[in-house]
Write an enzyme that holds these catalytic residues in place. Structure first.
Site, PDB file in Angstrom:
ATOM      1  CE1 TYR A   1      -4.140  -1.884   0.704  1.00  0.00           C
ATOM      2  CE2 TYR A   1      -2.630  -3.294   1.931  1.00  0.00           C
ATOM      3  CZ  TYR A   1      -3.860  -3.081   1.331  1.00  0.00           C
ATOM      4  OH  TYR A   1      -4.800  -4.070   1.357  1.00  0.00           O
TER       5      TYR A   1
ATOM      6  CG  HIS B   1     -12.765  -2.656  -2.102  1.00  0.00           C
ATOM      7  ND1 HIS B   1     -12.355  -3.258  -3.276  1.00  0.00           N
ATOM      8  CD2 HIS B   1     -11.646  -2.482  -1.367  1.00  0.00           C
ATOM      9  CE1 HIS B   1     -11.044  -3.442  -3.244  1.00  0.00           C
ATOM     10  NE2 HIS B   1     -10.587  -2.975  -2.082  1.00  0.00           N
TER      11      HIS B   1
END
Length: 232
Positions: free
Chosen positions: A20, A204
Protein backbone atom coordinates in the site's frame (compact mmCIF):
# COMPACT_ATOMS: atom_id res chain seq x y z
CA UNK A 1 -13.68 21.63 -17.38
CA UNK A 2 -10.08 21.56 -16.19
CA UNK A 3 -8.27 18.63 -14.66
CA UNK A 4 -5.75 17.86 -11.92
CA UNK A 5 -3.53 14.77 -12.01
CA UNK A 6 -2.65 13.08 -8.71
CA UNK A 7 -0.07 10.58 -9.95
CA UNK A 8 2.59 8.55 -8.14
CA UNK A 9 6.02 9.87 -9.22
CA UNK A 10 7.62 6.75 -10.74
CA UNK A 11 7.80 4.94 -7.41
CA UNK A 12 9.55 1.59 -6.92
CA UNK A 13 7.23 -1.33 -6.15
CA UNK A 14 8.80 -3.71 -3.60
CA UNK A 15 9.25 -7.38 -4.51
CA UNK A 16 6.51 -8.50 -2.13
CA UNK A 17 2.94 -9.64 -2.63
CA UNK A 18 1.09 -6.63 -1.22
CA UNK A 19 2.14 -2.98 -1.02
CA UNK A 20 0.00 0.00 0.00
CA UNK A 21 1.67 3.20 -1.17
CA UNK A 22 0.54 6.63 0.06
CA UNK A 23 1.35 9.94 -1.62
CA UNK A 24 0.44 13.47 -0.45
CA UNK A 25 -0.80 16.16 -2.85
CA UNK A 26 -1.79 19.75 -2.20
CA UNK A 27 -4.53 20.92 -4.56
CA UNK A 28 -4.12 24.13 -6.60
CA UNK A 29 -5.21 27.26 -4.75
CA UNK A 30 -8.86 27.94 -5.55
CA UNK A 31 -9.57 29.65 -2.23
CA UNK A 32 -11.25 32.61 -3.92
CA UNK A 33 -13.90 30.54 -5.65
CA UNK A 34 -15.87 27.38 -5.15
CA UNK A 35 -15.39 24.59 -7.67
CA UNK A 36 -17.21 21.36 -8.50
CA UNK A 37 -15.49 18.05 -9.23
CA UNK A 38 -17.53 16.34 -11.97
CA UNK A 39 -15.45 13.30 -12.96
CA UNK A 40 -12.95 10.93 -11.35
CA UNK A 41 -10.83 8.92 -13.78
CA UNK A 42 -8.29 6.21 -12.92
CA UNK A 43 -4.88 6.67 -14.53
CA UNK A 44 -3.22 3.25 -14.59
CA UNK A 45 0.20 3.04 -16.20
CA UNK A 46 0.12 0.97 -19.38
CA UNK A 47 1.16 -2.60 -18.69
CA UNK A 48 0.44 -2.31 -14.97
CA UNK A 49 -3.25 -3.17 -15.12
CA UNK A 50 -2.59 -6.49 -13.39
CA UNK A 51 -0.69 -5.09 -10.40
CA UNK A 52 -2.80 -2.01 -9.66
CA UNK A 53 -5.49 -3.49 -7.44
CA UNK A 54 -7.24 -0.43 -6.04
CA UNK A 55 -6.87 3.33 -5.63
CA UNK A 56 -8.33 5.39 -2.78
CA UNK A 57 -8.38 9.16 -2.42
CA UNK A 58 -8.52 10.53 1.13
CA UNK A 59 -9.32 14.13 2.03
CA UNK A 60 -7.40 15.98 4.73
CA UNK A 61 -9.88 17.90 6.87
CA UNK A 62 -7.65 19.12 9.68
CA UNK A 63 -5.26 22.09 9.77
CA UNK A 64 -1.51 21.55 9.36
CA UNK A 65 1.41 22.80 7.27
CA UNK A 66 0.30 21.48 3.91
CA UNK A 67 3.17 23.00 1.92
CA UNK A 68 5.68 21.06 4.03
CA UNK A 69 3.86 17.79 3.34
CA UNK A 70 3.17 18.16 -0.39
CA UNK A 71 4.90 15.43 -2.38
CA UNK A 72 5.70 13.19 0.58
CA UNK A 73 5.36 9.50 -0.25
CA UNK A 74 5.80 6.34 1.83
CA UNK A 75 4.28 2.94 2.49
CA UNK A 76 0.93 3.33 4.24
CA UNK A 77 0.14 2.28 7.82
CA UNK A 78 3.71 2.78 9.05
CA UNK A 79 3.26 6.31 10.49
CA UNK A 80 5.85 7.74 8.13
CA UNK A 81 3.87 10.70 6.74
CA UNK A 82 3.18 12.75 9.83
CA UNK A 83 -0.06 14.75 9.68
CA UNK A 84 -0.99 13.20 6.31
CA UNK A 85 -1.61 9.88 8.09
CA UNK A 86 -4.61 11.58 9.72
CA UNK A 87 -6.30 12.22 6.36
CA UNK A 88 -8.99 9.56 6.54
CA UNK A 89 -12.14 10.82 4.76
CA UNK A 90 -12.49 8.80 1.55
CA UNK A 91 -13.90 10.82 -1.36
CA UNK A 92 -13.16 8.42 -4.22
CA UNK A 93 -12.56 4.69 -4.52
CA UNK A 94 -11.57 2.69 -7.58
CA UNK A 95 -10.86 -1.02 -7.91
CA UNK A 96 -9.49 -3.12 -10.75
CA UNK A 97 -11.84 -3.27 -13.73
CA UNK A 98 -13.93 -0.21 -12.83
CA UNK A 99 -14.45 2.65 -15.31
CA UNK A 100 -14.26 6.37 -14.63
CA UNK A 101 -17.21 7.93 -12.80
CA UNK A 102 -19.08 10.91 -14.22
CA UNK A 103 -21.34 12.82 -11.87
CA UNK A 104 -24.94 13.51 -12.91
CA UNK A 105 -25.22 16.77 -14.84
CA UNK A 106 -26.80 18.60 -11.88
CA UNK A 107 -24.33 17.37 -9.23
CA UNK A 108 -20.72 18.21 -8.31
CA UNK A 109 -18.37 17.51 -5.42
CA UNK A 110 -17.45 20.86 -3.83
CA UNK A 111 -13.97 22.15 -3.06
CA UNK A 112 -12.23 25.51 -3.19
CA UNK A 113 -13.43 28.60 -1.30
CA UNK A 114 -14.90 27.67 2.05
CA UNK A 115 -14.48 23.93 1.50
CA UNK A 116 -11.92 21.40 2.52
CA UNK A 117 -10.09 19.41 1.31
CA UNK A 118 -7.12 21.36 0.02
CA UNK A 119 -4.81 18.41 0.71
CA UNK A 120 -5.25 14.83 -0.50
CA UNK A 121 -3.69 11.47 0.35
CA UNK A 122 -3.59 9.03 -2.55
CA UNK A 123 -3.39 5.34 -1.67
CA UNK A 124 -2.57 2.74 -4.33
CA UNK A 125 -2.68 -0.97 -3.51
CA UNK A 126 -0.15 -2.89 -5.60
CA UNK A 127 -0.54 -6.65 -5.99
CA UNK A 128 2.73 -8.37 -6.97
CA UNK A 129 2.25 -12.13 -6.35
CA UNK A 130 5.17 -13.06 -8.62
CA UNK A 131 7.47 -10.97 -6.37
CA UNK A 132 8.91 -9.19 -9.41
CA UNK A 133 11.61 -6.64 -8.57
CA UNK A 134 12.49 -3.44 -10.40
CA UNK A 135 8.91 -2.31 -11.16
CA UNK A 136 8.42 1.46 -11.22
CA UNK A 137 4.92 2.90 -11.41
CA UNK A 138 3.23 6.20 -12.17
CA UNK A 139 -0.47 5.46 -11.62
CA UNK A 140 -3.07 7.59 -9.88
CA UNK A 141 -6.21 9.65 -10.46
CA UNK A 142 -7.30 12.45 -12.80
CA UNK A 143 -9.86 14.86 -11.33
CA UNK A 144 -12.01 16.93 -13.69
CA UNK A 145 -13.48 20.11 -12.19
CA UNK A 146 -15.34 23.23 -13.24
CA UNK A 147 -16.10 26.72 -11.93
CA UNK A 148 -19.55 26.47 -13.55
CA UNK A 149 -21.32 25.25 -10.44
CA UNK A 150 -24.07 22.68 -10.60
CA UNK A 151 -27.34 22.66 -8.67
CA UNK A 152 -26.41 20.20 -5.92
CA UNK A 153 -23.33 19.38 -3.87
CA UNK A 154 -22.32 15.72 -3.61
CA UNK A 155 -20.92 13.95 -0.57
CA UNK A 156 -19.70 10.47 0.29
CA UNK A 157 -20.76 8.06 3.01
CA UNK A 158 -18.57 5.09 3.94
CA UNK A 159 -20.32 2.18 5.61
CA UNK A 160 -19.25 -1.29 6.64
CA UNK A 161 -16.81 -3.09 8.87
CA UNK A 162 -13.83 -1.07 10.07
CA UNK A 163 -10.34 -1.75 8.77
CA UNK A 164 -8.83 -4.75 10.58
CA UNK A 165 -12.29 -5.21 12.10
CA UNK A 166 -13.19 -8.62 10.65
CA UNK A 167 -11.85 -11.76 12.31
CA UNK A 168 -12.75 -15.04 10.58
CA UNK A 169 -12.70 -18.06 12.94
CA UNK A 170 -10.87 -21.18 11.73
CA UNK A 171 -12.81 -24.00 10.12
CA UNK A 172 -15.75 -21.95 8.76
CA UNK A 173 -16.88 -22.62 5.20
CA UNK A 174 -19.01 -19.46 5.20
CA UNK A 175 -19.64 -16.57 7.53
CA UNK A 176 -21.90 -13.52 7.34
CA UNK A 177 -20.85 -10.15 8.71
CA UNK A 178 -23.19 -7.23 9.21
CA UNK A 179 -22.32 -3.62 9.99
CA UNK A 180 -25.11 -1.24 11.00
CA UNK A 181 -25.35 2.49 10.35
CA UNK A 182 -28.22 3.52 12.63
CA UNK A 183 -30.55 6.46 12.19
CA UNK A 184 -29.02 8.10 15.26
CA UNK A 185 -25.60 7.89 13.61
CA UNK A 186 -26.82 9.05 10.19
CA UNK A 187 -28.61 12.06 11.69
CA UNK A 188 -25.21 13.46 12.70
CA UNK A 189 -24.19 13.85 9.05
CA UNK A 190 -27.51 14.06 7.18
CA UNK A 191 -30.00 16.79 8.21
CA UNK A 192 -33.31 15.24 9.32
CA UNK A 193 -35.51 17.01 6.76
CA UNK A 194 -33.08 16.95 3.83
CA UNK A 195 -33.61 14.60 0.90
CA UNK A 196 -30.55 12.59 -0.10
CA UNK A 197 -30.33 11.16 -3.61
CA UNK A 198 -28.07 8.12 -4.04
CA UNK A 199 -26.50 8.04 -7.51
CA UNK A 200 -23.36 5.88 -7.26
CA UNK A 201 -21.76 3.31 -5.03
CA UNK A 202 -18.92 0.84 -4.81
CA UNK A 203 -18.59 -2.47 -3.00
CA UNK A 204 -15.12 -3.53 -1.93
CA UNK A 205 -13.74 -6.59 -0.18
CA UNK A 206 -10.52 -8.53 -0.46
CA UNK A 207 -9.76 -12.22 -1.03
CA UNK A 208 -12.44 -13.71 1.25
CA UNK A 209 -15.39 -11.58 0.07
CA UNK A 210 -18.02 -13.59 -1.88
CA UNK A 211 -21.28 -11.64 -1.64
CA UNK A 212 -21.95 -8.05 -0.60
CA UNK A 213 -24.94 -5.76 -0.34
CA UNK A 214 -25.91 -2.42 1.11
CA UNK A 215 -29.34 -2.77 2.73
CA UNK A 216 -31.68 0.19 3.06
CA UNK A 217 -34.23 0.62 5.84
CA UNK A 218 -36.60 3.54 6.36
CA UNK A 219 -39.18 3.91 9.16
CA UNK A 220 -38.82 0.24 10.10
CA UNK A 221 -39.37 -1.04 6.55
CA UNK A 222 -36.65 -2.58 4.40
CA UNK A 223 -36.43 -1.18 0.88
CA UNK A 224 -34.60 -2.76 -2.10
CA UNK A 225 -30.80 -2.89 -1.63
CA UNK A 226 -28.90 0.18 -2.74
CA UNK A 227 -26.13 -2.06 -4.13
CA UNK A 228 -26.03 -5.84 -4.39
CA UNK A 229 -23.50 -8.30 -5.80
CA UNK A 230 -24.07 -12.02 -5.14
CA UNK A 231 -21.10 -13.02 -7.30
CA UNK A 232 -18.38 -10.78 -5.87
Amino acid sequence: TEYIDLINPNISIPAKHTTYWCQAFKLPNFEEEKRHIVRFEPVVQAGHEGITHHILLYACQHDFDEDAHHGIGAECYKDLMGEVDKCEKIIYAWAIGAPAINFPEHVGFPFGKGFKPTMMRLQVHYDNPSLTSGIKDSSGIRIYHTKDLRQYDAGLLSAGAGFYGIMVPPGYQSLTFQAHCTSDCLSEVIPENEDIKFFAGMLHAHLLGRKMRVRHLRNGKELPPLIKDDNY
